[in-house]
Design an enzyme around this catalytic site. Structure first.
Site, PDB file in Angstrom:
ATOM      1  N   SER A  35       0.823  -1.225   0.000  1.00  0.00           N
ATOM      2  CA  SER A  35       0.000   0.000   0.000  1.00  0.00           C
ATOM      3  C   SER A  35       0.849   1.264   0.000  1.00  0.00           C
ATOM      4  O   SER A  35       1.664   1.471   0.889  1.00  0.00           O
ATOM      5  CB  SER A  35      -0.893   0.030   1.240  1.00  0.00           C
ATOM      6  OG  SER A  35      -1.889  -0.933   1.130  1.00  0.00           O
ATOM      7  N   HIS A  66      -3.307   0.849  -4.756  1.00  0.00           N
ATOM      8  CA  HIS A  66      -2.562  -0.255  -5.360  1.00  0.00           C
ATOM      9  C   HIS A  66      -2.744  -0.187  -6.863  1.00  0.00           C
ATOM     10  O   HIS A  66      -3.845  -0.381  -7.361  1.00  0.00           O
ATOM     11  CB  HIS A  66      -3.123  -1.607  -4.898  1.00  0.00           C
ATOM     12  CG  HIS A  66      -2.602  -2.074  -3.600  1.00  0.00           C
ATOM     13  ND1 HIS A  66      -1.538  -2.932  -3.494  1.00  0.00           N
ATOM     14  CD2 HIS A  66      -2.985  -1.800  -2.345  1.00  0.00           C
ATOM     15  CE1 HIS A  66      -1.307  -3.174  -2.222  1.00  0.00           C
ATOM     16  NE2 HIS A  66      -2.171  -2.494  -1.497  1.00  0.00           N
ATOM     17  N   HIS A  88      -4.997  -9.550  -2.338  1.00  0.00           N
ATOM     18  CA  HIS A  88      -5.364  -9.788  -0.933  1.00  0.00           C
ATOM     19  C   HIS A  88      -6.572 -10.715  -0.875  1.00  0.00           C
ATOM     20  O   HIS A  88      -7.425 -10.686  -1.766  1.00  0.00           O
ATOM     21  CB  HIS A  88      -5.759  -8.477  -0.245  1.00  0.00           C
ATOM     22  CG  HIS A  88      -4.755  -7.387  -0.367  1.00  0.00           C
ATOM     23  ND1 HIS A  88      -4.664  -6.588  -1.486  1.00  0.00           N
ATOM     24  CD2 HIS A  88      -3.800  -6.952   0.485  1.00  0.00           C
ATOM     25  CE1 HIS A  88      -3.687  -5.710  -1.318  1.00  0.00           C
ATOM     26  NE2 HIS A  88      -3.142  -5.904  -0.132  1.00  0.00           N
ATOM     27  N   TYR A  90      -9.065 -10.297   1.010  1.00  0.00           N
ATOM     28  CA  TYR A  90     -10.317  -9.534   1.145  1.00  0.00           C
ATOM     29  C   TYR A  90     -10.884  -9.082  -0.199  1.00  0.00           C
ATOM     30  O   TYR A  90     -12.027  -8.639  -0.283  1.00  0.00           O
ATOM     31  CB  TYR A  90     -10.152  -8.326   2.089  1.00  0.00           C
ATOM     32  CG  TYR A  90      -9.155  -7.286   1.654  1.00  0.00           C
ATOM     33  CD1 TYR A  90      -9.434  -6.398   0.627  1.00  0.00           C
ATOM     34  CD2 TYR A  90      -7.914  -7.182   2.284  1.00  0.00           C
ATOM     35  CE1 TYR A  90      -8.529  -5.443   0.220  1.00  0.00           C
ATOM     36  CE2 TYR A  90      -6.990  -6.230   1.889  1.00  0.00           C
ATOM     37  CZ  TYR A  90      -7.306  -5.363   0.857  1.00  0.00           C
ATOM     38  OH  TYR A  90      -6.381  -4.425   0.466  1.00  0.00           O
ATOM     39  N   GLU A  91     -10.074  -9.203  -1.259  1.00  0.00           N
ATOM     40  CA  GLU A  91     -10.599  -8.887  -2.588  1.00  0.00           C
ATOM     41  C   GLU A  91     -11.432 -10.050  -3.143  1.00  0.00           C
ATOM     42  O   GLU A  91     -11.956  -9.977  -4.252  1.00  0.00           O
ATOM     43  CB  GLU A  91      -9.451  -8.568  -3.546  1.00  0.00           C
ATOM     44  CG  GLU A  91      -8.698  -7.301  -3.177  1.00  0.00           C
ATOM     45  CD  GLU A  91      -7.480  -7.059  -4.060  1.00  0.00           C
ATOM     46  OE1 GLU A  91      -7.652  -6.491  -5.140  1.00  0.00           O
ATOM     47  OE2 GLU A  91      -6.364  -7.450  -3.671  1.00  0.00           O
ATOM     48  N   ALA A 118       2.201  -2.163   4.347  1.00  0.00           N
ATOM     49  CA  ALA A 118       1.793  -1.227   5.380  1.00  0.00           C
ATOM     50  C   ALA A 118       1.235  -2.043   6.541  1.00  0.00           C
ATOM     51  O   ALA A 118       0.684  -3.112   6.336  1.00  0.00           O
ATOM     52  CB  ALA A 118       0.725  -0.288   4.833  1.00  0.00           C
ATOM     53  N   MET A 219      -2.648  -7.041   6.428  1.00  0.00           N
ATOM     54  CA  MET A 219      -3.600  -7.905   5.711  1.00  0.00           C
ATOM     55  C   MET A 219      -2.944  -8.684   4.572  1.00  0.00           C
ATOM     56  O   MET A 219      -3.638  -9.144   3.657  1.00  0.00           O
ATOM     57  CB  MET A 219      -4.748  -7.058   5.146  1.00  0.00           C
ATOM     58  CG  MET A 219      -5.551  -6.312   6.207  1.00  0.00           C
ATOM     59  SD  MET A 219      -6.820  -5.267   5.502  1.00  0.00           S
ATOM     60  CE  MET A 219      -7.285  -4.291   6.941  1.00  0.00           C
ATOM     61  N   SER A 220      -1.640  -8.837   4.619  1.00  0.00           N
ATOM     62  CA  SER A 220      -0.969  -9.486   3.488  1.00  0.00           C
ATOM     63  C   SER A 220       0.325 -10.170   3.936  1.00  0.00           C
ATOM     64  O   SER A 220       0.464 -10.541   5.089  1.00  0.00           O
ATOM     65  CB  SER A 220      -0.641  -8.437   2.423  1.00  0.00           C
ATOM     66  OG  SER A 220       0.280  -7.496   2.930  1.00  0.00           O
ATOM     67  N   ASN A 243       0.148   3.490  10.916  1.00  0.00           N
ATOM     68  CA  ASN A 243      -0.823   3.978  11.907  1.00  0.00           C
ATOM     69  C   ASN A 243      -0.666   3.147  13.172  1.00  0.00           C
ATOM     70  O   ASN A 243      -0.032   2.095  13.136  1.00  0.00           O
ATOM     71  CB  ASN A 243      -2.257   3.830  11.363  1.00  0.00           C
ATOM     72  CG  ASN A 243      -2.537   2.414  10.914  1.00  0.00           C
ATOM     73  OD1 ASN A 243      -2.037   1.964   9.889  1.00  0.00           O
ATOM     74  ND2 ASN A 243      -3.319   1.706  11.687  1.00  0.00           N
ATOM     75  N   HIS A 257      -8.026   3.885   5.899  1.00  0.00           N
ATOM     76  CA  HIS A 257      -7.156   3.615   4.751  1.00  0.00           C
ATOM     77  C   HIS A 257      -6.403   4.869   4.286  1.00  0.00           C
ATOM     78  O   HIS A 257      -5.245   4.786   3.888  1.00  0.00           O
ATOM     79  CB  HIS A 257      -7.995   3.026   3.609  1.00  0.00           C
ATOM     80  CG  HIS A 257      -7.187   2.529   2.455  1.00  0.00           C
ATOM     81  ND1 HIS A 257      -6.180   1.594   2.606  1.00  0.00           N
ATOM     82  CD2 HIS A 257      -7.203   2.846   1.126  1.00  0.00           C
ATOM     83  CE1 HIS A 257      -5.627   1.347   1.414  1.00  0.00           C
ATOM     84  NE2 HIS A 257      -6.232   2.099   0.511  1.00  0.00           N
TER      85      HIS A 257
HETATM   86 CL1  6GU Z   1      -4.497  -1.699  12.519  1.00  0.00          CL
HETATM   87  N1  6GU Z   1      -4.705  -3.764  10.938  1.00  0.00           N
HETATM   88  C1  6GU Z   1      -4.556  -4.405   9.779  1.00  0.00           C
HETATM   89  N2  6GU Z   1      -5.005  -5.655   9.698  1.00  0.00           N
HETATM   90  N3  6GU Z   1      -3.968  -3.868   8.711  1.00  0.00           N
HETATM   91  C2  6GU Z   1      -3.515  -2.622   8.818  1.00  0.00           C
HETATM   92  C3  6GU Z   1      -3.644  -1.896   9.989  1.00  0.00           C
HETATM   93  C4  6GU Z   1      -4.276  -2.514  11.068  1.00  0.00           C
HETATM   94  N4  6GU Z   1      -3.103  -0.684   9.788  1.00  0.00           N
HETATM   95  C5  6GU Z   1      -2.643  -0.672   8.528  1.00  0.00           C
HETATM   96  N5  6GU Z   1      -2.886  -1.850   7.939  1.00  0.00           N
END
Ligand code: 6GU
Length: 284
Positions: A35, A66, A88, A90-91, A118, A219-220, A243, A257
């Site tokens: 990302s 992306h 991903h 989730y897609e 990320a 997530m990856s 974050n 996001h």
């Molecule tokens: Cl807090 N969780 C997940 N699963 N993916 C992220 C995230 C958090 N922050 C950026 N990507």
């Protein structure tokens, strides 16, 4: 659902051969841009750019932030193949499909895979913008039938029962840390956890992960790292802390996001510099 066995050796080889027939470069290093980190692919020179939808059997990228390109060319004179945007679960893609490009890389002759992503920072000492070298992962999806290695195994890719305790190559981690030190760039090292998304985690989930020793969550990456390692390639992975994961039940904050993309954009330059230097170093 698509299982491992549907990506037969022959089917993956057809994709690799399709690509190799269209480029003169023979990359031994693959890079996956997460990302907001796709800018690295734009540093690749003399490049051939293949939109994912052009490549036979490739899925499409559907996520904002992306791009969906496979870029093959020279990064500071080193031949690389670069995924500008990844797939991903989730897609709606199975992990077998998400990780299929690793098998393509293997059959293209790639020896080292560099993964970037990320992530939300869980470790209390982490700050937004930190770069974390991944030394291990916790990936609940891989405990299930969503594991991309489920299905008939083809020994030409890797073993039926691959070890998972040495996925993140120690030498490469040391090499990367050396480069960062020389450049006076602070690095973290830690454990990455990935969930399927697209939702971020609950407070209790994150607290449990923290107790398990997880430092950052995304997530990856873990699925790709597993398959690349299974295929006998060396794996190096970094997570950019975009974050802070919220582990306070009464916090008003929440991850979004746009913040992820914004931090990634802000830190992309530093990350690109490190990865470029790293690629040069390991290409010898
Ligand atoms: Cl807090 N969780 C997940 N699963 N993916 C992220 C995230 C958090 N922050 C950026 N990507």
């Amino acid at each position: 659902a698509v299982t491992n066995s549907e990506f037969t050796y022959e089917r993956v080889k057809a994709i690799a051969d399709w690509l190799l027939a269209r480029v003169d470069t023979r990359p031994r290093i693959a890079i996956v841009c997460g990302s907001g980190l796709g800018g690295l692919a734009e540093k690749v020179q003399n490049s051939m750019v293949f939109a994912y939808e052009q490549i036979p059997d490739f899925p499409r990228s559907t996520v904002v932030g992306h791009k969906g390109n496979l870029v093959i060319g020279l990064l500071d004179n080193v031949p690389v193949v670069c995924m500008q945007g990844r797939f991903h679960s989730y897609e709606g893609y199975s992990n077998a499909l998400c990780t299929m490009p690793m098998k393509v890389f293997k059959l293209m002759g790639v020896e080292t895979v560099i993964l970037t992503c990320a992530a939300g920072g869980l470790n209390l000492s982490f700050d937004v913008g930190d770069i974390m070298v991944i030394k291990d992962h916790v990936a609940p999806l891989l405990w299930t039938l969503q594991n991309p290695l489920v299905g008939l195994n083809d020994d030409r890719f890797g073993p039926r029962f691959p070890a998972a305790n040495k996925i993140y190559n120690k030498k490469l981690r040391e090499e990367f840390k050396k480069i960062a030190k020389d450049k006076n760039i602070d690095l973290r090292e830690g454990v990455y956890s990935s969930f399927g998304g697209p939702c971020y985690e609950t407070v209790t989930e994150l607290r449990a992960l923290l107790q398990m020793g997880v430092d950052a969550v995304g997530m990856s990456t873990a699925n790709e790292a597993l398959v690349a390692s299974y295929c006998g390639m060396k794996v190096f992975a970094i997570a950019l802390v975009t974050n802070k994961a919220v582990i306070d039940y009464d916090s008003d904050n929440h991850p979004f996001h746009e913040e992820v993309i914004e931090t990634a954009n802000r830190r992309a330059q530093v990350l690109q510099e490190l990865v470029t230097e790293f690629v040069k170093k390991i290409s010898f």
